[in-house]
Write a protein that holds these residues in place. Sequence first.
Motif, mmCIF file in Angstrom:
data_model
loop_
_atom_site.group_PDB
_atom_site.id
_atom_site.type_symbol
_atom_site.label_atom_id
_atom_site.label_comp_id
_atom_site.label_asym_id
_atom_site.label_seq_id
_atom_site.Cartn_x
_atom_site.Cartn_y
_atom_site.Cartn_z
ATOM 1 N N GLY A 188 -2.840 10.082 7.501
ATOM 2 C CA GLY A 188 -3.067 10.141 6.075
ATOM 3 C C GLY A 188 -4.398 9.494 5.717
ATOM 4 N N MET A 189 -4.731 9.515 4.443
ATOM 5 C CA MET A 189 -6.020 9.008 3.984
ATOM 6 C C MET A 189 -5.896 7.736 3.154
ATOM 7 S SD MET A 189 -8.147 11.105 5.357
ATOM 8 C CE MET A 189 -7.887 12.638 6.293
ATOM 9 N N GLY A 190 -4.823 7.000 3.362
ATOM 10 C CA GLY A 190 -4.615 5.767 2.608
ATOM 11 C C GLY A 190 -5.710 4.745 2.833
ATOM 12 N N TRP A 191 -6.370 4.803 3.984
ATOM 13 C CA TRP A 191 -7.448 3.854 4.291
ATOM 14 C C TRP A 191 -8.597 3.941 3.301
ATOM 15 C CZ3 TRP A 191 -11.925 6.510 5.097
ATOM 16 C CH2 TRP A 191 -11.808 7.850 5.524
ATOM 17 N N ARG A 192 -8.729 5.049 2.590
ATOM 18 C CA ARG A 192 -9.820 5.196 1.614
ATOM 19 C C ARG A 192 -9.661 4.230 0.447
ATOM 20 N NH1 ARG A 192 -10.530 9.491 -1.141
ATOM 21 N NH2 ARG A 192 -12.816 9.332 -1.154
ATOM 22 N N LYS A 193 -8.445 3.698 0.265
ATOM 23 C CA LYS A 193 -8.207 2.732 -0.813
ATOM 24 C C LYS A 193 -8.377 1.292 -0.330
ATOM 25 C CE LYS A 193 -4.898 5.849 -3.046
ATOM 26 N NZ LYS A 193 -3.479 6.038 -3.499
ATOM 27 N N GLN A 194 -8.648 1.125 0.953
ATOM 28 C CA GLN A 194 -8.822 -0.204 1.532
ATOM 29 C C GLN A 194 -10.312 -0.415 1.802
ATOM 30 O OE1 GLN A 194 -6.276 0.504 4.886
ATOM 31 N NE2 GLN A 194 -4.435 -0.226 3.830
ATOM 32 N N ARG A 195 -10.917 -1.295 1.052
ATOM 33 C CA ARG A 195 -12.368 -1.450 1.073
ATOM 34 C C ARG A 195 -12.916 -1.784 2.453
ATOM 35 N NH1 ARG A 195 -15.618 -5.884 -0.337
ATOM 36 N NH2 ARG A 195 -13.747 -7.040 -0.913
ATOM 37 N N ARG A 196 -12.268 -2.674 3.192
ATOM 38 C CA ARG A 196 -12.768 -3.061 4.512
ATOM 39 C C ARG A 196 -12.661 -1.911 5.523
ATOM 40 N NH1 ARG A 196 -9.680 -8.105 6.378
ATOM 41 N NH2 ARG A 196 -8.023 -7.139 5.144
ATOM 42 N N ALA A 197 -11.571 -1.171 5.446
ATOM 43 C CA ALA A 197 -11.418 -0.022 6.341
ATOM 44 C C ALA A 197 -12.454 1.050 6.008
ATOM 45 C CB ALA A 197 -10.014 0.552 6.221
ATOM 46 N N MET A 198 -12.651 1.266 4.718
ATOM 47 C CA MET A 198 -13.636 2.259 4.282
ATOM 48 C C MET A 198 -15.031 1.874 4.765
ATOM 49 S SD MET A 198 -13.750 5.077 2.453
ATOM 50 C CE MET A 198 -14.736 6.048 1.307
ATOM 51 N N ARG A 199 -15.358 0.588 4.653
ATOM 52 C CA ARG A 199 -16.674 0.132 5.089
ATOM 53 C C ARG A 199 -16.846 0.316 6.594
ATOM 54 N NH1 ARG A 199 -16.354 -5.018 3.917
ATOM 55 N NH2 ARG A 199 -16.962 -4.723 1.730
ATOM 56 N N ALA A 200 -15.794 0.028 7.357
ATOM 57 C CA ALA A 200 -15.869 0.185 8.813
ATOM 58 C C ALA A 200 -16.127 1.639 9.189
ATOM 59 C CB ALA A 200 -14.578 -0.308 9.462
ATOM 60 N N TYR A 201 -15.420 2.556 8.558
ATOM 61 C CA TYR A 201 -15.615 3.967 8.859
ATOM 62 C C TYR A 201 -16.978 4.450 8.371
ATOM 63 C CZ TYR A 201 -10.819 4.670 10.471
ATOM 64 O OH TYR A 201 -9.644 4.632 11.193
ATOM 65 N N ASP A 202 -17.474 3.882 7.273
ATOM 66 C CA ASP A 202 -18.826 4.216 6.810
ATOM 67 C C ASP A 202 -19.857 3.833 7.870
ATOM 68 O OD1 ASP A 202 -18.197 5.339 4.373
ATOM 69 O OD2 ASP A 202 -18.517 3.507 3.218
ATOM 70 N N ILE A 203 -19.722 2.626 8.411
ATOM 71 C CA ILE A 203 -20.668 2.146 9.417
ATOM 72 C C ILE A 203 -20.618 3.020 10.669
ATOM 73 C CG2 ILE A 203 -21.191 0.230 10.990
ATOM 74 C CD1 ILE A 203 -20.208 -1.667 8.769
#
Length: 232
Positions: free
Chosen positions: A150-165
Motif C-alpha cells: 500500500g501507499m500509507g508511507w506517503r503520509k509518513q514524513r520520514r519514510a517519504m524523505r527516505a524514498y525521495d533520497i
Amino acid sequence: MSEHDASAAGFNAQRADDDRRPAGKTGVSEQTLLEQMGGVSGLAYSAVPIVVFVVVSSFTSMMPAIWASIGVAVAIAVFRMVRKEPLQPAISGVLGVAVCSFIAYRSGETKGFFLLGIWTSLIYGGAFLASVAARWPLVGVAWSALNGLGMGWRKQRRAMRAYDIATLSWAAVFAAKYVVQQWLYDNDQTGWLAFARIAMGYPLTAIALVVTVWAIRRAKKVAEESAAVASG
C-alpha cells in the motif's frame, strides 16, 4: 543488464529474502541484491560484449564487430545455462546487445552502438526526477507495489524523505551517465564511450542500490514505530 533491470532485480531480491525471514525482521541484503544481478561474474560478463565490439571494430569494421559482440553475448548466455547460473542477466545482455547492434547498423556509425544506453539514461533519469516532484517517488512506489504494502508511507514524513533520497540517487546516476556519454558521443570518442559505459554502469548502480536498501529499511522502521504507537 541495464540499470533499470538492476533496480527491479533488487526489489525482487528483497521480496524473496523477506519470505525466508521471521516476521518483524528486515530482509534487505546487499549480497542478495548482487546475486540477483548475476553476482560478480555477471557484472564482468556484461562488459565483455562491449569490449569485443570496440576492439573488433577498431581492427576491422562495424559489421564484424556487431556479429562478434552478439556471438559473445549468446556464448555467455549458453555458458551460464550450462553452469545453471541465473539466466535473467544473460538474457537481458543478449537482448541489449542485439538492440544496440541494430541501432549501430541502422545509423551506419560504430558509436551508434551506445545510443540506446544514452537515451535510456535520459528517459529513466527524467522519470525518477519527475516522480519526486510529483510526490510519488518511484523507489517507494515500486517497492510497495511489488510487496503489496500500500501507499500509507506517503503520509509518513520520514519514510517519504527516505524514498525521495533513494529515488534522487537513481536520477543522479542516470543523469551522470547521460551527460558524460552524450558528450563523448558528440565528440566521436567511441573507445571512451565503451570505457564510460562500463565504468559508470554497475559501480554507480551499486551506490544507488545501497541507498535504496537504506531507504527500504528506514521506511520499514518508521512503519513499525507508527504501528507500535497506534497499538500502545
